[in-house]
Design a protein around this motif. Structure first.
Motif, short mmCIF file in Angstrom:
data_model
loop_
_atom_site.label_atom_id
_atom_site.label_comp_id
_atom_site.label_asym_id
_atom_site.label_seq_id
_atom_site.Cartn_x
_atom_site.Cartn_y
_atom_site.Cartn_z
N ARG A 1 14.48 2.19 67.06
CA ARG A 1 15.36 1.61 66.03
C ARG A 1 16.38 0.65 66.64
NH1 ARG A 1 15.20 7.11 63.87
NH2 ARG A 1 13.88 7.14 62.02
N VAL A 2 16.85 0.96 67.84
CA VAL A 2 17.78 0.05 68.52
C VAL A 2 17.08 -1.27 68.84
CG1 VAL A 2 19.13 -0.35 70.62
CG2 VAL A 2 19.24 1.88 69.47
N ILE A 3 15.84 -1.18 69.31
CA ILE A 3 15.06 -2.38 69.64
C ILE A 3 14.89 -3.26 68.40
CG2 ILE A 3 12.78 -3.24 70.34
CD1 ILE A 3 12.61 -0.75 72.19
N SER A 4 14.70 -2.64 67.24
CA SER A 4 14.53 -3.41 66.00
C SER A 4 15.87 -3.71 65.32
CB SER A 4 13.63 -2.66 65.03
OG SER A 4 14.21 -1.41 64.67
N ASN A 5 16.97 -3.33 66.00
CA ASN A 5 18.33 -3.59 65.50
C ASN A 5 18.56 -2.98 64.12
OD1 ASN A 5 20.90 -4.64 65.99
ND2 ASN A 5 20.49 -6.46 64.76
N SER A 6 18.15 -1.75 63.97
CA SER A 6 18.31 -1.06 62.69
C SER A 6 19.79 -0.85 62.36
CB SER A 6 17.61 0.30 62.74
OG SER A 6 17.95 1.08 61.61
N ALA B 1 19.34 7.62 78.12
CA ALA B 1 20.38 7.42 77.11
C ALA B 1 20.71 8.70 76.35
CB ALA B 1 19.94 6.34 76.13
N ASN B 2 19.92 9.75 76.60
CA ASN B 2 20.12 11.03 75.92
C ASN B 2 20.00 10.89 74.40
OD1 ASN B 2 20.55 13.81 75.86
ND2 ASN B 2 22.77 13.59 75.66
N VAL B 3 18.93 10.19 73.99
CA VAL B 3 18.63 10.05 72.57
C VAL B 3 17.12 10.28 72.39
CG1 VAL B 3 20.49 8.40 72.13
CG2 VAL B 3 18.22 7.55 72.78
N ARG C 1 20.94 1.43 60.69
CA ARG C 1 21.18 2.88 60.61
C ARG C 1 21.73 3.45 61.92
NH1 ARG C 1 15.48 5.12 58.82
NH2 ARG C 1 16.57 7.10 59.17
N ILE C 2 21.66 2.64 63.00
CA ILE C 2 22.13 3.12 64.31
C ILE C 2 23.52 2.55 64.59
CG2 ILE C 2 21.62 3.22 66.77
CD1 ILE C 2 19.57 4.64 65.00
N SER C 3 24.43 3.41 65.05
CA SER C 3 25.80 2.97 65.32
C SER C 3 25.85 2.01 66.51
CB SER C 3 26.70 4.17 65.62
OG SER C 3 26.37 4.74 66.88
N GLU C 4 26.89 1.18 66.55
CA GLU C 4 27.06 0.23 67.64
C GLU C 4 27.24 0.95 68.98
OE1 GLU C 4 26.07 -2.95 65.74
OE2 GLU C 4 26.75 -3.07 67.83
N LYS C 5 27.90 2.10 68.95
CA LYS C 5 28.10 2.88 70.17
C LYS C 5 26.75 3.32 70.76
CE LYS C 5 30.45 6.99 71.96
NZ LYS C 5 31.30 8.17 71.62
N THR C 6 25.86 3.82 69.90
CA THR C 6 24.53 4.25 70.36
C THR C 6 23.72 3.05 70.84
OG1 THR C 6 24.55 6.12 68.83
CG2 THR C 6 22.41 5.43 69.68
N LYS C 7 23.81 1.94 70.12
CA LYS C 7 23.09 0.73 70.52
C LYS C 7 23.49 0.29 71.92
CE LYS C 7 22.20 -1.17 65.91
NZ LYS C 7 22.52 -2.26 64.96
N GLN D 1 22.19 -0.34 77.52
CA GLN D 1 22.59 -0.18 78.92
C GLN D 1 21.50 0.55 79.70
OE1 GLN D 1 26.42 1.67 79.46
NE2 GLN D 1 26.23 1.75 81.68
N ALA D 2 20.90 1.57 79.08
CA ALA D 2 19.81 2.31 79.73
C ALA D 2 18.60 1.39 79.93
CB ALA D 2 19.43 3.52 78.87
N MET D 3 18.30 0.56 78.96
CA MET D 3 17.20 -0.40 79.07
C MET D 3 17.42 -1.35 80.24
SD MET D 3 16.66 -1.21 75.00
CE MET D 3 15.62 -2.65 75.28
#
Length: 340
Positions: free
Chosen positions: A21-26, A12-14, A28-34, A39-41
Motif C-alpha cells: 500500500r505504501v508503494i501504491s501511495n494509498s 519496517a515492522n509492518v 489509508r496509510i499514515s505519513e509516519k508509516t510511509k 526508509q527500510a526500502m
C-alpha cells in the motif's frame, strides 16, 4: 539474492500488505508509516517491479509535474500557473490527474522524482524546465520511463520529446529591435546558466550584437533568479557601472517588473532613461507602468502541447520522439524608445 516485500516488511515492522500500500501511495496509510517503510526500502536497496504493477493495475491515470524549484519560489512566477493551466486542460479531457513534485535543491528535486516514479504514482512525467546535465532526465532515460520536457534538451534533442519556443531566434529578434532603435549598449538579464532557456536566449542576444559588429561586454550580462527580486538586484548592478547600458533584454517579465519598481524608487523612467524588452507577455505586462514590450511565448500552449505529447507517449511507447516548437510573437508597447 533479491530483496523482497517481505524483507522490507520485516525491517519496517509492518505487514507485507502495508508495504504494498505504501508503494501504491494509498491514502489509508499514515505519513509516519510511509516514511518508515520508505526508509527500510532505501536501506535494503529495494526497487518495486513497476512494470508488473502496471500490468496488474493498468494505469494510475496520473501525470507527474516536476518543478525547477520550491513551491514558494515557483508560484511567485505567473509562468508556472499558466503552463499548468494548459497541462490541466488536456489532462482533464483525458481523465488524468496531476501530481506535483518540487524541491529546494537539485538533489531534493531528484529525490522527489525518484520517489514519485518508484512508488508507481504516475504513468509519465513532464519536466517544466530543462537543465544541463540533469540527474532527473538521466534517471528517466535509464528507467525508460515516459517523459516530456518543456524546453530544449541539452543533449540528444532529436531523441527526447520536448515542447519549446525558438528562444535563440526570439532573443536575436528583440536585440535587433533595440539595435534598430539606435541602442548599442544593450544589456542582457536572465536566469541561471544551468538552464537551457538562458543559454539559448543569451546565444541569440550575442549573435545579434556580433552581426552588428558590436563587441560583447560581459559587464552587461547578469544572471539572477527568475523572480522580482532578481530583477531588482540586476538593475542595481547594471546602473552601478561607469557606463551603464541604455537598454535591456530581460528573459522574464517578472524580473522586468522588479526593475520597474527599483527604477521608480531611483527617480529614473522607462523608456526615457532606459529601454526594456522582456519575455512571457504576462497579464501584468499590459497594465504595468509603462506597459512592457514583451515576447509572447504562448505559455498556455506550451503546457497543452506537452501534456498531449506525454499522453501519446504513455499510450504508444514505441512512437518516435516529438519536437514541437510553439510560435512566439513580439508585442510592442511603451517600454522602448528610439535614441536621438
Amino acid at each position: 539474492m533479491a530483496v523482497t516485500i517481505k524483507d522490507v516488511a520485516k525491517v519496517a515492522n509492518v505487514t507485507p500488505s502495508t508495504v504494498s500500500r505504501v508503494i501504491s501511495n494509498s491514502p489509508r496509510i499514515s505519513e509516519k508509516t510511509k516514511r518508515k517503510v520508505r526508509q527500510a526500502m532505501e536501506e535494503l536497496g529495494y526497487l518495486p517491479n513497476f512494470k508488473a504493477r502496471s500490468l496488474a493495475n493498468r494505469s494510475t491515470q496520473t501525470i507527474g509535474l516536476v518543478m525547477p524549484n520550491s513551491t514558494d519560489k515557483v508560484f511567485q512566477n505567473p509562468f508556472f500557473p499558466e503552463v499548468i493551466r494548459g497541462i490541466s486542460k488536456i489532462a482533464h479531457s483525458m481523465e488524468y490527474a496531476l501530481h506535483i513534485s518540487t524541491g529546494e535543491t537539485e538533489e531534493e528535486i531528484y529525490e522527489g522524482l525518484v520517489r514519485m516514479v518508484q512508488s508507481g504514482r504516475v504513468d509519465g512525467v513532464i519536466l517544466l524546465y530543462s537543465r544541463i546535465n540533469d540527474n532527473v532526465m538521466s534517471f528517466l532515460e535509464e528507467k525508460k520511463f515516459p517523459y516530456t520536457i518543456i524546453g530544449k534538451p541539452y543533449l540528444n534533442s532529436d531523441e527526447i520529446s520536448h515542447v519549446d519556443n525558438d528562444n535563440f531566434s526570439a532573443a536575436k529578434e528583440v536585440t535587433k529591435y533595440l539595435l534598430k532603435l539606435g541602442h548599442k549598449r544593450i544589456g542582457f538579464v536572465a536566469g541561471s546558466l544551468n538552464l537551457m532557456v538562458t543559454l539559448e536566449r543569451k546565444r541569440g542576444y550575442e549573435s545579434a550584437l556580433l552581426d552588428s559588429d558590436i563587441t560583447i561586454n560581459n559587464d552587461y550580462i547578469v544572471h539572477e533568479e527568475f523572480l522580482r527580486e532578481g530583477g531588482q538586484e540586476a538593475i542595481s548592478e547594471l546602473l552601478s557601472l561607469k557606463e551603464p547600458p541604455t537598454s535591456l533584454v530581460v528573459a522574464d517579465d517578472l524580473m522586468a517588473f522588479g526593475m520597474l519598481n527599483t527604477l521608480d524608487e531611483m527617480g529614473l523612467r522607462v523608456p526615457d532613461d532606459i529601454s526594456i524588452i522582456s519575455f512571457n507577455n504576462l497579464l501584468l505586462s499590459e497594465v504595468s507602468r509603462p506597459p512592457l514590450t514583451s515576447v509572447d511565448i504562448n505559455i498556455y500552449n506550451l503546457g497543452l502541447q506537452s501534456a498531449k505529447c506525454l499522453i501519446e507517449k504513455i499510450k504508444q511507447p514505441d512512437e518516435p520522439a516529438k519536437r514541437i516548437i510553439i510560435p512566439y510573437k513580439v508585442i510592442e508597447r511603451n517600454s522602448c524608445k528610439k535614441l536621438s
